[in-house]
Design an enzyme around this catalytic site. Structure first.
Site, PDB file in Angstrom:
ATOM      1  N   CYS A 141      20.015  28.649  46.701  1.00 20.83           N
ATOM      2  CA  CYS A 141      19.494  27.562  46.011  1.00 20.83           C
ATOM      3  C   CYS A 141      20.567  27.264  45.209  1.00 20.83           C
ATOM      4  O   CYS A 141      20.389  27.460  44.061  1.00 20.83           O
ATOM      5  CB  CYS A 141      18.165  27.753  45.364  1.00 20.83           C
ATOM      6  N   ALA A 142      21.768  26.689  45.793  1.00 22.93           N
ATOM      7  CA  ALA A 142      23.170  26.845  45.048  1.00 22.93           C
ATOM      8  C   ALA A 142      23.377  25.664  44.009  1.00 22.93           C
ATOM      9  O   ALA A 142      24.051  26.096  43.192  1.00 22.93           O
ATOM     10  CB  ALA A 142      24.234  27.017  45.974  1.00 22.93           C
ATOM     11  N   GLY A 145      25.656  24.247  41.363  1.00 23.50           N
ATOM     12  CA  GLY A 145      26.955  24.943  42.013  1.00 23.50           C
ATOM     13  C   GLY A 145      27.427  25.986  40.751  1.00 23.50           C
ATOM     14  O   GLY A 145      28.515  26.584  41.078  1.00 23.50           O
ATOM     15  N   GLY A 146      27.150  25.834  39.376  1.00 23.57           N
ATOM     16  CA  GLY A 146      27.737  26.701  38.484  1.00 23.57           C
ATOM     17  C   GLY A 146      27.772  28.077  38.905  1.00 23.57           C
ATOM     18  O   GLY A 146      28.863  28.878  38.478  1.00 23.57           O
ATOM     19  N   CYS A 267      15.151  29.490  34.928  1.00 20.17           N
ATOM     20  CA  CYS A 267      15.284  28.892  33.532  1.00 20.17           C
ATOM     21  C   CYS A 267      14.138  28.772  32.809  1.00 20.17           C
ATOM     22  O   CYS A 267      14.172  27.717  32.150  1.00 20.17           O
ATOM     23  CB  CYS A 267      16.724  28.095  33.741  1.00 20.17           C
TER      24      CYS A 267
END
Length: 339
Positions: A141-142, A145-146, A267
């Protein structure tokens, strides 16, 4: 170097954000029960954006001249101690004890960015994954992109598959990769828009390492929902997230080779989306075992505040004043057999 005026403008902009009372009331009830006395300090940070911090992750593919020394002059210092079990020399991240945001770089086609701004705690899942050169890696689940960019600061995978199901977020992911990775190498990265729940069946036992940075109830952003009706809808849908997270983890386990490992992260502070999901996976999938990451938590204890009493295979970063990183939940598992 960089003018502090930009920092001041950003901070003032954040002061104008309004806490959504519906979400705060929900969190108050849930997190008082789950976190006890720790919640009041966490709440104070989460509801005060002017005390939030940004870390500056340098891009090894575009070493900005004098950037590290300029950061040092502004009071920034290396974020992670050498005591961490896994800390590649190429990964360079800087943090400041002072709150505020560093000026962002705009996307410019054909030009690489020198640094990526992020919550320093979001590097912990990457460090827990311990990617080595030549390994086949899936970021399930990119977007935005961090963490994909951070993985590439640590090592160069044999295959690197970055997946994002949401169309808008997938375009965001593509732009991030384009902004940080040079042309010859970017061609070796596969970006897809597959349903992450199906990748395990499509590519069984294909990867050495899998990162599942799962969709979750993002506590920081949800607290500032501008539309109360949307906030109520989000809180209703929150109950369904753990089911999605479980299915993504099942898929990730299928995609792993025996001996491979995965890291799950969110998060959010929510136990239902964190420990409960991992406990359910461990009780229902006999071919995975928990991996001890307590050494990483001990090594990073100066930089981050961790919830006490978590199990050895998990950690939860709690934002606190002066160390306003997180929330970030991290858990690590290893696949021991095919079934």
């Amino acid at each position: 170097f960089f003018l502090p005026l930009k920092l001041e403008k950003k901070t003032k902009g954040k002061l104008q954000k309004q806490v959504c009372q519906v979400v705060l009331d929900h969190f108050e009830k849930q997190y008082t029960a789950e976190l006890g006395d720790a919640w009041s300090g966490v709440r104070d940070v989460l509801t005060s954006p002017w005390c939030w911090q940004h870390a500056v992750l340098l891009n090894r593919f575009s070493p900005g001249a004098g950037l590290a020394s300029g950061l040092a002059e502004l009071g920034y210092r290396p974020a992670f101690p050498a005591a961490l079990p896994y800390l590649p020399a190429a990964l360079r991240c800087y943090t400041s004890a002072a709150p505020g945001s560093f000026p962002a770089q705009k996307h410019r086609p054909g030009r690489l960015k020198d640094y990526y701004l992020l919550n320093a705690a979001s590097l912990l899942p990457v460090l827990a994954l311990e990617v080595k050169d030549g390994e086949d890696v899936l970021d399930l689940c990119a977007a935005p992109g961090g963490k994909s960019v951070a993985i590439l600061q640590c090592a160069w995978p044999g295959r690197f598959h970055c997946n994002e199901y949401d169309d808008l977020r997938s375009r965001w992911l593509e732009q991030t990769i384009e902004s940080f990775i040079p042309d010859p190498l970017i061609n070796l990265i596969m970006i897809s828009k597959l349903d992450g729940r199906q990748i395990g069946d499509l590519q069984p036992e294909f990867y050495d390492k899998v990162l599942v940075d799962a969709p979750c109830s993002n506590d920081r952003s949800w607290l500032f929902s501008a539309d109360p009706q949307q906030a109520v809808l989000r809180l209703m849908q929150r109950k369904e997230l753990s089911s999605l997270q479980f299915q993504l983890l099942r898929s990730a386990i299928k995609a792993l080779r025996p001996g491979g490992s995965l890291v799950y992260s969110t998060c959010t502070l929510s136990r239902a989306e964190n420990s409960d999901v991992i406990d359910l996976i461990l009780s229902s999938c006999r071919n995975v075992l928990p991996v001890d990451i307590s050494g990483m938590a001990r090594g990073a204890s100066q930089e981050f505040a961790f919830l006490s009493g978590t199990q050895h295979h998990e950690l939860l970063v709690l934002p606190e004043k002066g160390r306003a990183w997180g929330p970030m939940y991290v858990a690590k598992l290893k696949k021991v057999s095919s079934s």
